[in-house]
Write an enzyme that holds these catalytic residues in place. Structure first.
Site, PDB file in Angstrom:
ATOM      1  N   TYR A 168       0.738  -1.370  -0.024  1.00  0.00           N
ATOM      2  CA  TYR A 168      -0.152  -0.042  -0.123  1.00  0.00           C
ATOM      3  C   TYR A 168       0.767   1.275  -0.110  1.00  0.00           C
ATOM      4  CZ  TYR A 168      -4.680   2.202   1.084  1.00  0.00           C
ATOM      5  OH  TYR A 168      -5.438   3.014   1.029  1.00  0.00           O
ATOM      6  N   LYS A 204      -2.422   9.204   0.791  1.00  0.00           N
ATOM      7  CA  LYS A 204      -3.412   9.646   1.801  1.00  0.00           C
ATOM      8  C   LYS A 204      -2.741  10.378   3.019  1.00  0.00           C
ATOM      9  CE  LYS A 204      -6.860   7.752  -0.160  1.00  0.00           C
ATOM     10  NZ  LYS A 204      -8.162   8.301  -0.504  1.00  0.00           N
TER      11      LYS A 204
HETATM   12  N1  LIG Z   1     -12.395   0.126   0.231  1.00  0.00           N
HETATM   13  C1  LIG Z   1     -11.642   0.266   1.376  1.00  0.00           C
HETATM   14  O1  LIG Z   1     -11.413  -0.531   2.087  1.00  0.00           O
HETATM   15  C2  LIG Z   1     -11.513   1.755   1.898  1.00  0.00           C
HETATM   16  C3  LIG Z   1     -11.390   1.955   3.144  1.00  0.00           C
HETATM   17  C4  LIG Z   1     -10.855   3.354   3.713  1.00  0.00           C
HETATM   18  C5  LIG Z   1     -11.008   4.395   2.758  1.00  0.00           C
HETATM   19  N2  LIG Z   1     -11.499   4.285   1.627  1.00  0.00           N
HETATM   20  C6  LIG Z   1     -11.362   5.361   0.425  1.00  0.00           C
HETATM   21  O2  LIG Z   1     -12.731   5.562   0.094  1.00  0.00           O
HETATM   22  C7  LIG Z   1     -12.865   6.081  -0.890  1.00  0.00           C
HETATM   23  C8  LIG Z   1     -13.471   5.381  -2.080  1.00  0.00           C
HETATM   24  O3  LIG Z   1     -13.051   3.856  -2.135  1.00  0.00           O
HETATM   25  P1  LIG Z   1     -14.012   2.848  -2.745  1.00  0.00           P
HETATM   26  O4  LIG Z   1     -13.314   1.799  -1.928  1.00  0.00           O
HETATM   27  O5  LIG Z   1     -15.067   3.144  -2.918  1.00  0.00           O
HETATM   28  O6  LIG Z   1     -13.067   2.862  -4.033  1.00  0.00           O
HETATM   29  P2  LIG Z   1     -13.351   2.335  -5.595  1.00  0.00           P
HETATM   30  O7  LIG Z   1     -14.568   1.311  -5.395  1.00  0.00           O
HETATM   31  O8  LIG Z   1     -12.316   1.796  -6.076  1.00  0.00           O
HETATM   32  O9  LIG Z   1     -14.057   3.381  -6.566  1.00  0.00           O
HETATM   33  C9  LIG Z   1     -13.214   4.536  -6.535  1.00  0.00           C
HETATM   34  C10 LIG Z   1     -14.031   5.712  -7.370  1.00  0.00           C
HETATM   35  O10 LIG Z   1     -12.921   6.583  -7.726  1.00  0.00           O
HETATM   36  C11 LIG Z   1     -13.206   6.872  -9.234  1.00  0.00           C
HETATM   37  N3  LIG Z   1     -12.084   7.280  -9.764  1.00  0.00           N
HETATM   38  C12 LIG Z   1     -10.644   6.504  -9.982  1.00  0.00           C
HETATM   39  N4  LIG Z   1      -9.801   7.323 -10.415  1.00  0.00           N
HETATM   40  C13 LIG Z   1     -10.414   8.300 -10.767  1.00  0.00           C
HETATM   41  C14 LIG Z   1      -9.853   9.674 -11.397  1.00  0.00           C
HETATM   42  N5  LIG Z   1      -8.565   9.686 -11.868  1.00  0.00           N
HETATM   43  N6  LIG Z   1     -10.586  10.647 -11.747  1.00  0.00           N
HETATM   44  C15 LIG Z   1     -12.013  10.687 -11.163  1.00  0.00           C
HETATM   45  N7  LIG Z   1     -12.514   9.414 -10.440  1.00  0.00           N
HETATM   46  C16 LIG Z   1     -11.818   8.576 -10.240  1.00  0.00           C
HETATM   47  C17 LIG Z   1     -13.838   5.558  -9.736  1.00  0.00           C
HETATM   48  O11 LIG Z   1     -14.472   6.032 -10.861  1.00  0.00           O
HETATM   49  P3  LIG Z   1     -14.141   5.116 -12.019  1.00  0.00           P
HETATM   50  O12 LIG Z   1     -14.888   3.759 -12.004  1.00  0.00           O
HETATM   51  O13 LIG Z   1     -15.176   5.947 -13.315  1.00  0.00           O
HETATM   52  O14 LIG Z   1     -12.916   5.348 -12.662  1.00  0.00           O
HETATM   53  C18 LIG Z   1     -14.762   5.037  -8.737  1.00  0.00           C
HETATM   54  O15 LIG Z   1     -16.054   5.922  -8.374  1.00  0.00           O
HETATM   55  C19 LIG Z   1     -11.224   6.328  -1.674  1.00  0.00           C
HETATM   56  O16 LIG Z   1     -11.022   7.624  -1.241  1.00  0.00           O
HETATM   57  C20 LIG Z   1     -10.670   5.264  -0.707  1.00  0.00           C
HETATM   58  O17 LIG Z   1      -9.428   5.452  -0.367  1.00  0.00           O
HETATM   59  C21 LIG Z   1     -11.518   3.016   0.819  1.00  0.00           C
END
Ligand SMILES: NC(=O)c1ccc[n+]([C@@H]2O[C@H](COP(=O)([O-])OP(=O)(O)OC[C@H]3O[C@@H](n4cnc5c(N)ncnc54)[C@H](OP(=O)(O)O)[C@@H]3O)[C@@H](O)[C@H]2O)c1
Length: 243
Positions: free
Chosen positions: A143, A150
């Site tokens: 990571y 982050k």
């Molecule tokens: N999953 C976890 O375990 C977790 C835990 C803590 C925090 N988070 C945080 O929560 C947030 C959302 O996570 P998630 O798990 O929902 O992620 P995800 O399922 O991978 O979704 C990521 C989102 O970001 C968009 N995205 C990616 N690259 C982009 C770019 N260059 N420009 C604009 N949009 C972009 C994607 O859109 P497209 O599909 O259109 O590319 C998608 O809508 C992130 O900041 C992540 O770090 C996640």
């Protein structure tokens, strides 16, 4: 709302619509999923402006905010949720991997916040909330690039909170433990991470998307007026344990 085509971003966007906000659904690649989210928002009686923009590219960010200005003429909230990254050990990271991750996750916040603040200021203020993860402060295998990006998000949250306070713009972040979204599919050790979250979370269950959504909702509420530049950790206590 950056990155709102899938996962947590989608859930936060729908929650904001239920609260009565009109939304901007930003995405990079998932057009059909973003269109579905927009459709659901319209069913809730709110407007949804669909904007394809890579938030790692400053020109695309400026273009997105020009579209927002043309469509709505105002902005009250920025949720900086979009994230990407190359999952590899530090010694295997190449310059392009570093740039990709930092541009989308960290630089994206700075330049979205600059554009958002210009519009918020015109209406007497606003709120900015970013999503972060435990890799900013703890070691998570593979990571490195995302964890460092982050950490920059959380530091930038503190700087923006001070510098935007005179404009009545409140800036905070929400960090969380492992959530079962598409993001996890990219980890070679996905099953191990889910197993750990299920077994070793002091709160007795793993995190759900709604745990994060509720905290974002709180930070956007008037009750959080005096919380500035903070990153609220929502992880059921998992990060308190040594291993
Ligand atoms: N999953 C976890 O375990 C977790 C835990 C803590 C925090 N988070 C945080 O929560 C947030 C959302 O996570 P998630 O798990 O929902 O992620 P995800 O399922 O991978 O979704 C990521 C989102 O970001 C968009 N995205 C990616 N690259 C982009 C770019 N260059 N420009 C604009 N949009 C972009 C994607 O859109 P497209 O599909 O259109 O590319 C998608 O809508 C992130 O900041 C992540 O770090 C996640």
């Amino acid at each position: 709302m950056t990155g709102s085509s899938r996962g947590l971003g989608r859930a936060i966007a729908l929650d904001l619509a239920k609260m009565g906000y009109d939304l901007v659904i930003n995405y990079a690649r998932s057009k059909s999923k973003a269109m579905e989210v927009a459709g659901e928002i319209e069913k809730l009686g709110q407007k949804a402006l669909l904007v394809k923009a890579n938030v790692g590219d400053v020109e695309k960010i400026k273009d997105m905010f020009a579209q927002i200005r043309a469509a709505y003429g105002r902005l009250d909230v920025l949720v900086n949720n979009a994230a990407s990254g190359v999952l590899r050990p530090a010694m295997e990271l190449e310059e392009s991997h570093w740039n990709w991750t930092m541009n989308i996750n960290s630089k994206g916040l700075l330049f979205c916040a600059q554009e958002a603040a210009k519009m918020m200021e015109e209406n007497g203020g606003g709120k900015i909330v970013s999503l972060s993860s435990l890799g900013s402060i703890r070691y998570i295998k593979n990571y490195t690039s995302v964890g460092v990006s982050k950490a920059a998000v959380e530091a930038l949250t503190r700087y923006l909170a001070v510098e935007l306070a005179p404009k009545n713009i409140i800036v905070n972040a929400v960090s969380g433990g492992v959530l079962d979204t598409d993001a996890l599919n990219h980890f070679p050790n996905q099953q191990e991470m889910l197993e750990d979250a299920r077994k070793n979370t002091p709160a007795g269950r793993m995190m759900e998307i709604d745990d994060m959504v509720k905290t974002v909702r709180f930070l956007l509420s008037d009750d959080a007026f005096m919380i500035r530049g903070q990153t609220i950790i929502v992880d059921g206590g998992r990060s308190l344990l040594l291993n």
